[in-house]
Enzyme design. Structure first.
Site, PDB file in Angstrom:
ATOM      1  N   HIS A  24      37.644  38.188  41.505  1.00 24.21           N
ATOM      2  CA  HIS A  24      37.190  37.252  40.469  1.00 24.21           C
ATOM      3  C   HIS A  24      38.391  36.596  39.784  1.00 24.21           C
ATOM      4  O   HIS A  24      38.396  35.389  39.543  1.00 24.21           O
ATOM      5  CB  HIS A  24      36.367  37.982  39.395  1.00 24.21           C
ATOM      6  CG  HIS A  24      35.084  38.587  39.893  1.00 24.21           C
ATOM      7  ND1 HIS A  24      34.778  39.916  39.741  1.00 24.21           N
ATOM      8  CD2 HIS A  24      34.014  38.028  40.514  1.00 24.21           C
ATOM      9  CE1 HIS A  24      33.580  40.153  40.241  1.00 24.21           C
ATOM     10  NE2 HIS A  24      33.096  39.033  40.728  1.00 24.21           N
ATOM     11  N   ARG A  96      32.859  34.600  50.371  1.00 29.41           N
ATOM     12  CA  ARG A  96      33.737  35.556  51.049  1.00 29.41           C
ATOM     13  C   ARG A  96      33.435  35.636  52.539  1.00 29.41           C
ATOM     14  O   ARG A  96      34.306  35.665  53.367  1.00 29.41           O
ATOM     15  CB  ARG A  96      33.578  36.944  50.426  1.00 29.41           C
ATOM     16  CG  ARG A  96      34.118  37.042  49.014  1.00 29.41           C
ATOM     17  CD  ARG A  96      33.621  38.272  48.327  1.00 29.41           C
ATOM     18  NE  ARG A  96      32.158  38.278  48.310  1.00 29.41           N
ATOM     19  CZ  ARG A  96      31.422  39.156  47.664  1.00 29.41           C
ATOM     20  NH1 ARG A  96      31.989  40.133  47.007  1.00 29.41           N
ATOM     21  NH2 ARG A  96      30.101  39.085  47.682  1.00 29.41           N
TER      22      ARG A  96
END
Ligand code: PNS
Length: 165
Positions: A24, A96
């Site tokens: 993050h 991802r």
């Protein structure tokens, strides 16, 4: 005469952040390459029972990223409404793996439907953080594994306290 200054470009980065990971943090840094201000929006209503309370999740983000152009806020209800309320022109999400794609695509289309002026931008994390997720971090920490490479030291400490290890 010089043209009037452009309004600041605000990006919203929403999520559960249960807890914030190095992945993050990496995405927030990348968002600053095109945004003047990033609002990390912490979802109040997380589908699953979160490990950390809302206040804990917000506090850990503030400890992990100390950047004056960053704002951390809790949000309840629709993300599209929140984005409009904070004057965001961009919603940032991380991609991802292919497995993320379908859910993210649906969400981006729905958010565009709800807030047509707000574009979703997908960012790819650093290569060595691609496999990382909050749920994996929680699982590793729960069983006493080393998460020091995966999260900020404040988060590691908070995980230790949660799991009594
Ligand atoms: O980190 P997560 O759990 O993948 O984040 C998901 C989140 C919080 C961004 C998403 O569930 C969300 O935006 N929730 C707010 C409610 C909403 O707007 N739902 C419609 C999205 S299409």
């Amino acid at each position: 005469m010089s043209p009037p200054p452009l309004p600041p470009r605000v990006a919203v980065y929403p999520g559960s952040f249960d807890p914030i990971t190095r992945g993050h943090e990496d995405l927030v840094r990348r968002a600053f390459t095109f945004a003047d201000k990033v609002v990390v929006a912490v979802a109040v209503n997380v589908a699953k029972q979160p490990l950390f309370t809302l206040d804990e999740r917000v506090a850990l983000i503030k400890q992990a990223i100390t950047e004056p152009r960053l704002e951390v806020r809790a949000f309840d209800g629709l993300l599209a409404e929140f984005a409009r309320m904070v004057g965001a022109s961009v919603i940032v999400r991380g991609l991802r793996a292919v497995s993320d794609f379908e859910y993210e695509f649906q969400m981006a289309l729905m958010n565009r439907n709800l807030a047509p002026g707000v574009e979703t931008v997908f960012l790819v994390p650093a290569f060595d953080l691609t496999y990382l997720s909050s749920s994996l971090v929680r699982e590793v920490a729960r069983f006493g594994g080393d998460v020091s490479q995966l999260v900020h030291p404040a988060v590691r400490q908070a995980l230790k306290q949660k799991f009594g290890r």
